[in-house]
Design a protein around this motif. Structure first.
Motif, mmCIF file in Angstrom:
data_model
loop_
_atom_site.group_PDB
_atom_site.id
_atom_site.type_symbol
_atom_site.label_atom_id
_atom_site.label_comp_id
_atom_site.label_asym_id
_atom_site.label_seq_id
_atom_site.Cartn_x
_atom_site.Cartn_y
_atom_site.Cartn_z
ATOM 1 N N THR A 21 4.355 13.156 0.942
ATOM 2 C CA THR A 21 3.534 11.978 0.654
ATOM 3 C C THR A 21 4.388 10.934 -0.053
ATOM 4 N N GLU A 22 4.215 9.680 0.373
ATOM 5 C CA GLU A 22 4.957 8.569 -0.218
ATOM 6 C C GLU A 22 4.011 7.377 -0.346
ATOM 7 N N ASP A 23 4.086 6.682 -1.456
ATOM 8 C CA ASP A 23 3.271 5.484 -1.672
ATOM 9 C C ASP A 23 4.131 4.243 -1.477
ATOM 10 N N PHE A 24 3.567 3.256 -0.767
ATOM 11 C CA PHE A 24 4.269 2.015 -0.474
ATOM 12 C C PHE A 24 3.488 0.834 -1.026
ATOM 13 N N ASP A 25 4.214 -0.169 -1.522
ATOM 14 C CA ASP A 25 3.610 -1.421 -1.975
ATOM 15 C C ASP A 25 3.499 -2.360 -0.780
ATOM 16 N N ALA A 26 2.704 -1.936 0.201
ATOM 17 C CA ALA A 26 2.497 -2.723 1.412
ATOM 18 C C ALA A 26 1.110 -2.369 1.942
ATOM 19 N N PRO A 27 0.487 -3.296 2.671
ATOM 20 C CA PRO A 27 -0.851 -3.010 3.199
ATOM 21 C C PRO A 27 -0.827 -1.933 4.289
ATOM 22 N N VAL A 28 -1.963 -1.257 4.433
ATOM 23 C CA VAL A 28 -2.102 -0.164 5.402
ATOM 24 C C VAL A 28 -1.688 -0.597 6.808
ATOM 25 N N ASP A 29 -2.129 -1.775 7.242
ATOM 26 C CA ASP A 29 -1.825 -2.195 8.612
ATOM 27 C C ASP A 29 -0.320 -2.358 8.838
ATOM 28 N N ARG A 30 0.425 -2.817 7.832
ATOM 29 C CA ARG A 30 1.887 -2.947 7.979
ATOM 30 C C ARG A 30 2.559 -1.584 8.056
ATOM 31 N N VAL A 31 2.110 -0.641 7.230
ATOM 32 C CA VAL A 31 2.713 0.695 7.242
ATOM 33 C C VAL A 31 2.406 1.379 8.573
ATOM 34 N N PHE A 32 1.163 1.273 9.050
ATOM 35 C CA PHE A 32 0.827 1.903 10.324
ATOM 36 C C PHE A 32 1.621 1.264 11.466
ATOM 37 N N ALA A 33 1.713 -0.049 11.477
ATOM 38 C CA ALA A 33 2.488 -0.733 12.520
ATOM 39 C C ALA A 33 3.938 -0.256 12.518
ATOM 40 N N LEU A 34 4.483 -0.013 11.340
ATOM 41 C CA LEU A 34 5.866 0.463 11.241
ATOM 42 C C LEU A 34 6.025 1.853 11.853
ATOM 43 N N ILE A 35 5.084 2.765 11.597
ATOM 44 C CA ILE A 35 5.268 4.140 12.068
ATOM 45 C C ILE A 35 5.012 4.312 13.567
ATOM 46 N N VAL A 36 4.408 3.315 14.212
ATOM 47 C CA VAL A 36 4.203 3.419 15.663
ATOM 48 C C VAL A 36 5.147 2.518 16.456
ATOM 49 N N ASP A 37 6.052 1.852 15.775
ATOM 50 C CA ASP A 37 6.983 0.926 16.426
ATOM 51 C C ASP A 37 8.280 1.638 16.821
ATOM 52 N N PHE A 144 13.551 13.888 5.214
ATOM 53 C CA PHE A 144 12.507 12.931 4.854
ATOM 54 C C PHE A 144 12.969 11.910 3.822
ATOM 55 N N GLY A 145 13.848 12.278 2.893
ATOM 56 C CA GLY A 145 14.305 11.338 1.871
ATOM 57 C C GLY A 145 14.912 10.080 2.463
ATOM 58 N N PRO A 146 15.951 10.202 3.289
ATOM 59 C CA PRO A 146 16.539 9.003 3.906
ATOM 60 C C PRO A 146 15.545 8.236 4.777
ATOM 61 N N ARG A 147 14.690 8.955 5.507
ATOM 62 C CA ARG A 147 13.709 8.293 6.373
ATOM 63 C C ARG A 147 12.757 7.438 5.539
ATOM 64 N N LEU A 148 12.251 7.986 4.437
ATOM 65 C CA LEU A 148 11.322 7.237 3.595
ATOM 66 C C LEU A 148 12.005 6.060 2.906
ATOM 67 N N ARG A 149 13.276 6.210 2.533
ATOM 68 C CA ARG A 149 14.012 5.080 1.944
ATOM 69 C C ARG A 149 14.166 3.953 2.972
ATOM 70 N N ARG A 150 14.447 4.305 4.225
ATOM 71 C CA ARG A 150 14.574 3.279 5.270
ATOM 72 C C ARG A 150 13.230 2.588 5.515
ATOM 73 N N MET A 151 12.144 3.366 5.494
ATOM 74 C CA MET A 151 10.809 2.771 5.650
ATOM 75 C C MET A 151 10.520 1.815 4.491
ATOM 76 N N ARG A 152 10.830 2.243 3.280
ATOM 77 C CA ARG A 152 10.604 1.416 2.092
ATOM 78 C C ARG A 152 11.379 0.088 2.226
ATOM 79 N N ALA A 153 12.622 0.169 2.662
ATOM 80 C CA ALA A 153 13.435 -1.043 2.840
ATOM 81 C C ALA A 153 12.826 -1.942 3.919
ATOM 82 N N ALA A 154 12.373 -1.377 5.018
ATOM 83 C CA ALA A 154 11.789 -2.164 6.107
ATOM 84 C C ALA A 154 10.502 -2.869 5.663
ATOM 85 N N LEU A 155 9.774 -2.224 4.762
ATOM 86 C CA LEU A 155 8.510 -2.808 4.268
ATOM 87 C C LEU A 155 8.736 -3.739 3.083
ATOM 88 N N GLY A 156 9.971 -3.764 2.552
ATOM 89 C CA GLY A 156 10.226 -4.543 1.348
ATOM 90 C C GLY A 156 9.399 -4.009 0.189
#
Length: 158
Positions: A21-37, A144-156
Motif C-alpha cells: 500500500t502506498e499513499d499519493f498526494d494526487a487525485p484518484v483519477d490521476r493515479v488510476f489513469a497512471l496505472i492503466v497507461d 515494488f520500491g523502485p516502481r512506487l518511487r517512479r509512480m510518485r515522480a510521475a504524479l509529482g
C-alpha cells in the motif's frame, strides 16, 4: 493449459499473498489513469520489460502481452487477461501463460486523506512450494520500491 497440463487461470489450494500500500498526494483519477497507461507502466517497470500488446481501451477482457528479460536471462513471455475492472477504482490481471503456476494482481485506488491510497495485492504460486514462493515473494517485494518511487515522480507526489 500449460505444458504441465494444468490451467494457470485456476487458483491452486496454496498461494502466497503480498499486499503493498502506498499513499499519493494526487487525485484518484490521476493515479488510476497512471496505472492503466502503457507508457506509465513501462516507465514504472525495471529495465528489460517490454510490452508486446496492451489493450486499447483498457478494460475487462483486455490482454496484456509482456516480455521480461533482465540480468542476462532469456526473455520470458508473460500473458495476462484483465479479469476484473471497475473504471477509476480497480482492476485485476490474471496470468494465462507465463512463469508462474498462478498469478493474479489486483490494483485498487481509493480516496485517502487529501490524496489517494493505491493498494497492490499479488496472489501467486511458483509451483516450487513454500521455499520457492518465499524466494520469489522477497524479489517481488523488492521490485515494488523502485516502481512506487517512479509512480510518485510521475504524479509529482511528495
Amino acid at each position: 493449459m500449460s505444458r504441465r497440463g494444468h490451467d494457470r487461470r485456476v487458483r491452486p489450494r496454496r498461494t502466497t499473498v503480498l499486499r503493498v500500500t502506498e499513499d499519493f498526494d494526487a487525485p484518484v483519477d490521476r493515479v488510476f489513469a497512471l496505472i492503466v497507461d502503457r507508457s506509465a507502466f513501462l516507465d514504472a517497470m525495471p529495465p528489460g520489460v517490454g510490452v508486446r500488446d496492451w489493450p486499447e481501451p483498457f478494460g475487462r477482457g483486455g490482454i496484456l502481452d509482456l516480455r521480461w528479460g533482465a540480468a542476462g536471462l532469456a526473455p520470458v513471455r508473460w500473458t495476462a487477461v484483465i479479469d476484473a475492472y471497475e473504471e477509476g477504482r480497480t482492476f485485476s490481471d490474471l496470468q494465462v501463460s507465463g512463469p508462474f503456476r498462478y498469478w493474479r494482481h489486483t490494483h485498487t485506488v481509493e480516496p485517502f486523506a487529501e490524496g489517494t491510497r493505491h493498494t497492490d495485492v499479488v496472489e501467486f504460486s511458483t509451483g516450487l512450494g513454500p521455499v520457492g514462493d518465499l524466494a520469489v515473494a522477497i524479489a517481488i517485494r523488492g521490485a515494488f520500491g523502485p516502481r512506487l518511487r517512479r509512480m510518485r515522480a510521475a504524479l509529482g507526489s511528495g
